[in-house]
Enzyme design. Structure first.
Site, PDB file in Angstrom:
ATOM      1  N   ASP A  58       0.837  -1.194   0.000  1.00  0.00           N
ATOM      2  CA  ASP A  58       0.000   0.000   0.000  1.00  0.00           C
ATOM      3  C   ASP A  58       0.876   1.249   0.000  1.00  0.00           C
ATOM      4  O   ASP A  58       1.978   1.247   0.572  1.00  0.00           O
ATOM      5  CB  ASP A  58      -0.909   0.021   1.230  1.00  0.00           C
ATOM      6  CG  ASP A  58      -1.926  -1.112   1.232  1.00  0.00           C
ATOM      7  OD1 ASP A  58      -2.199  -1.665   0.151  1.00  0.00           O
ATOM      8  OD2 ASP A  58      -2.427  -1.443   2.326  1.00  0.00           O
ATOM      9  N   ARG A  59       0.388   2.311  -0.591  1.00  0.00           N
ATOM     10  CA  ARG A  59       1.178   3.536  -0.731  1.00  0.00           C
ATOM     11  C   ARG A  59       1.749   4.052   0.591  1.00  0.00           C
ATOM     12  O   ARG A  59       2.925   4.446   0.646  1.00  0.00           O
ATOM     13  CB  ARG A  59       0.340   4.616  -1.423  1.00  0.00           C
ATOM     14  CG  ARG A  59       1.137   5.876  -1.733  1.00  0.00           C
ATOM     15  CD  ARG A  59       0.435   6.775  -2.719  1.00  0.00           C
ATOM     16  NE  ARG A  59       1.379   7.771  -3.238  1.00  0.00           N
ATOM     17  CZ  ARG A  59       1.202   8.469  -4.347  1.00  0.00           C
ATOM     18  NH1 ARG A  59       0.112   8.295  -5.074  1.00  0.00           N
ATOM     19  NH2 ARG A  59       2.105   9.341  -4.750  1.00  0.00           N
TER      20      ARG A  59
END
Length: 231
Positions: A58-59
């Site tokens: 995830d970012r």
């Protein structure tokens, strides 16, 4: 972004929180393209550089990410991830204290694409998928706990939603119950270690990613966890 391991077939990097692994609707340059450009310039490659995305983080998450530099490595790594031959360990900083210092969690996760959010239930629901992980408490400060997490399944936002479900949301993760954000927009979840048999050479690969250097809490917890492990 720090290169942790590289050979002719794979490259493993320590992703910074905020970077994206693969292109998305934001249009920001993903790590896959950054690495292509780096290798093309560094190695003076005249043609296109191959860079296959093997898995994602995830970012707002930091840590270990593997990319394939050849199509052979990509197909084999994809198969290894699918069959569970790749072992990943995560570190998560939480404000909540788990009821047990070590446990296995089982939930049933449903995902709503509209708000890009997952939901954990103790019992199956229509469309849900079983999610399992194990954790152990490895370090503490006065306000925070460091959990070492091993995934047994791979569901969307699995660690984030399962830890939130036991009252231990990841530090900075407003989406899953944290009270406040981190100043840099990250969440305190880090892909700490990865191990697998190399898809081509067949040698054992074990790579550990240092925690974010600019975060004093991460540094303190890493030091505490390391000193405890050495005893």
């Amino acid at each position: 972004m720090e290169i942790l391991y590289e050979d002719n077939h794979i490259i493993i990097v320590n992703k910074c929180a905020g970077e994206i692994v693969q292109g998305d609707k934001t249009g920001d340059e993903p790590l896959s393209e950054t690495l292509k450009r780096l290798i093309k310039e560094r190695d003076a490659k005249p043609g296109n550089v191959f860079m296959g995305v093997v898995h994602r983080l995830d970012r707002p998450v930091s840590g270990v990410v593997v990319f394939a530099k050849t199509s052979k490595a990509l197909s084999r790594m994809n198969a290894m991830f699918a069959s569970g031959e790749v072992h990943k360990t995560y570190w998560a900083v939480t404000a909540g204290t788990p009821s047990a210092a070590e446990a296995t969690l089982t939930h049933y996760i449903s995902t709503t694409e509209r708000n890009n959010k997952s939901y954990a239930s103790p019992t199956p629901k229509p469309g849900s998928k079983e999610a399992r992980l194990s954790y152990r408490l490895i370090a503490s400060t006065e306000r925070y706990k460091l959990l070492e997490v091993n995934l047994m399944t791979g569901r969307k936002h699995q660690i984030r939603v399962q830890l939130s479900a036991i009252g231990c949301p990841v530090r900075g993760d407003l989406k899953y119950g944290a009270r406040r954000s981190n100043p840099d927009g990250s969440i305190s979840l880090h892909a700490r270690h990865i191990s697998f048999v190399h898809p081509v050479s067949k040698k054992q690969i074990d790579v550990t990613a240092p925690v974010p250097a600019s975060d004093n809490l991460w540094q303190a917890l890493e030091e505490a966890a390391t000193s405890t492990a050495d005893k």
